[in-house]
Design a protein around this motif. Structure first.
Motif, PDB file in Angstrom:
ATOM      1  N   SER A   1       0.789  -1.231   0.000  1.00  0.00           N
ATOM      2  CA  SER A   1       0.000   0.000   0.000  1.00  0.00           C
ATOM      3  C   SER A   1       0.822   1.284   0.000  1.00  0.00           C
ATOM      4  CB  SER A   1      -0.944   0.001   1.206  1.00  0.00           C
ATOM      5  OG  SER A   1      -0.201  -0.017   2.414  1.00  0.00           O
ATOM      6  N   TRP A   2       2.090   1.226   0.384  1.00  0.00           N
ATOM      7  CA  TRP A   2       2.904   2.444   0.422  1.00  0.00           C
ATOM      8  C   TRP A   2       3.118   2.955  -0.992  1.00  0.00           C
ATOM      9  CZ3 TRP A   2       8.543   3.225  -0.264  1.00  0.00           C
ATOM     10  CH2 TRP A   2       8.933   4.514   0.101  1.00  0.00           C
ATOM     11  N   ARG A   3       2.982   4.235  -1.173  1.00  0.00           N
ATOM     12  CA  ARG A   3       3.074   4.840  -2.504  1.00  0.00           C
ATOM     13  C   ARG A   3       4.380   4.506  -3.212  1.00  0.00           C
ATOM     14  NH1 ARG A   3       1.988  11.107  -2.781  1.00  0.00           N
ATOM     15  NH2 ARG A   3       3.571  11.351  -4.364  1.00  0.00           N
ATOM     16  N   GLY A   4       5.456   4.401  -2.471  1.00  0.00           N
ATOM     17  CA  GLY A   4       6.759   4.130  -3.075  1.00  0.00           C
ATOM     18  C   GLY A   4       6.932   2.709  -3.597  1.00  0.00           C
ATOM     19  N   THR A   5       6.139   1.769  -3.091  1.00  0.00           N
ATOM     20  CA  THR A   5       6.303   0.375  -3.507  1.00  0.00           C
ATOM     21  C   THR A   5       5.029  -0.254  -4.084  1.00  0.00           C
ATOM     22  OG1 THR A   5       5.849  -0.331  -1.239  1.00  0.00           O
ATOM     23  CG2 THR A   5       8.174  -0.113  -1.873  1.00  0.00           C
ATOM     24  N   ALA A   6       3.900   0.402  -3.920  1.00  0.00           N
ATOM     25  CA  ALA A   6       2.627  -0.184  -4.369  1.00  0.00           C
ATOM     26  C   ALA A   6       2.628  -0.439  -5.875  1.00  0.00           C
ATOM     27  CB  ALA A   6       1.458   0.715  -3.983  1.00  0.00           C
ATOM     28  N   ARG A   7       3.159   0.480  -6.656  1.00  0.00           N
ATOM     29  CA  ARG A   7       3.183   0.299  -8.113  1.00  0.00           C
ATOM     30  C   ARG A   7       4.082  -0.889  -8.488  1.00  0.00           C
ATOM     31  NH1 ARG A   7       4.248   5.491 -11.186  1.00  0.00           N
ATOM     32  NH2 ARG A   7       2.030   5.734 -10.821  1.00  0.00           N
ATOM     33  N   LEU A   8       5.229  -0.995  -7.842  1.00  0.00           N
ATOM     34  CA  LEU A   8       6.114  -2.136  -8.102  1.00  0.00           C
ATOM     35  C   LEU A   8       5.414  -3.444  -7.743  1.00  0.00           C
ATOM     36  CD1 LEU A   8       8.901  -3.381  -8.795  1.00  0.00           C
ATOM     37  CD2 LEU A   8       9.529  -2.984  -6.392  1.00  0.00           C
ATOM     38  N   ASP A   9       4.724  -3.459  -6.620  1.00  0.00           N
ATOM     39  CA  ASP A   9       4.011  -4.662  -6.193  1.00  0.00           C
ATOM     40  C   ASP A   9       2.931  -5.056  -7.197  1.00  0.00           C
ATOM     41  OD1 ASP A   9       3.307  -6.688  -4.073  1.00  0.00           O
ATOM     42  OD2 ASP A   9       1.409  -5.605  -4.259  1.00  0.00           O
ATOM     43  N   ARG A  10       2.156  -4.086  -7.659  1.00  0.00           N
ATOM     44  CA  ARG A  10       1.099  -4.391  -8.644  1.00  0.00           C
ATOM     45  C   ARG A  10       1.704  -4.925  -9.944  1.00  0.00           C
ATOM     46  NH1 ARG A  10      -0.952   0.376  -6.584  1.00  0.00           N
ATOM     47  NH2 ARG A  10      -0.225   1.573  -8.387  1.00  0.00           N
ATOM     48  N   TRP A  11       2.776  -4.290 -10.413  1.00  0.00           N
ATOM     49  CA  TRP A  11       3.425  -4.744 -11.646  1.00  0.00           C
ATOM     50  C   TRP A  11       4.007  -6.144 -11.463  1.00  0.00           C
ATOM     51  CZ3 TRP A  11       8.677  -5.633 -12.941  1.00  0.00           C
ATOM     52  CH2 TRP A  11       8.873  -5.875 -14.303  1.00  0.00           C
ATOM     53  N   HIS A  12       4.627  -6.368 -10.316  1.00  0.00           N
ATOM     54  CA  HIS A  12       5.210  -7.676  -9.998  1.00  0.00           C
ATOM     55  C   HIS A  12       4.169  -8.779 -10.108  1.00  0.00           C
ATOM     56  CE1 HIS A  12       6.520 -10.562  -6.621  1.00  0.00           C
ATOM     57  NE2 HIS A  12       7.247 -10.867  -7.671  1.00  0.00           N
TER      58      HIS A  12
END
Length: 160
Positions: A109-120
């Motif tokens: 959920s953190w803005r800095g890692t949420a996008r990476l997590d979704r892409w992953h």
């Protein structure tokens, strides 16, 4: 992909690039995404996102323990052991951050890692029940090649 595939493949990268440890660690982290883009079997493919938590954790812990123990034996006495271990950690850290409470929910959920997590998760193909053999086979092949790369004798220097 299960942790064993990531650990062993990343350690093999560490061996291959042991003369450049920083590049090896970065390559191991990046290779995590390559492996995850292949058809593979994850616990959520078998039991779903809301599967029996104790079973999912048990399988993950057993997989990680067996792979870590095997890796310890494979790396014993090797001059490139330290680089291979850092690479193994680099290759699996994303899954650890993603799943281990309380870090997992924050990481997702953190803005800095949420996008990476979704892409992953978006790059990972869903393996349907009729393709479990393919998903399992992919991981078995990755593990076999990784173990072979870790066990193969060192190349002798070329004679001039």
């Amino acid at each position: 992909m299960m942790g064993s595939s990531h650990l062993l493949a990343s350690a093999a990268i560490g061996r291959g690039l042991s003369s450049s440890p920083w590049a090896a660690v970065a390559a191991s982290f990046g290779f995590h995404f390559v492996l995850d883009s292949l058809p593979h079997l994850d616990s959520d493919d078998v039991w779903g996102e809301s599967g029996p938590l104790a079973l999912v954790i048990g399988v993950a812990v057993a997989d990680f323990t067996v792979a870590g123990t095997l890796l310890g034996f494979l790396l014993r006495g090797r001059p490139w052991r330290r680089t291979a271990l850092w690479c193994a950690l680099s290759g699996v850290v994303l899954d650890l951050l993603n799943t281990i409470p309380p870090i997992g929910p924050w990481f997702k959920s953190w803005r800095g890692t949420a996008r990476l997590d979704r892409w992953h998760h978006a790059i990972q193909p869903d393996v349907q029940p009729d393709a479990y053999l393919v998903g399992f086979g992919t991981q078995a092949i990755v593990i076999a090649i990784s173990v072979w790369l870790l066990l193969r004798p060192a190349r002798s220097p070329e004679r001039e």
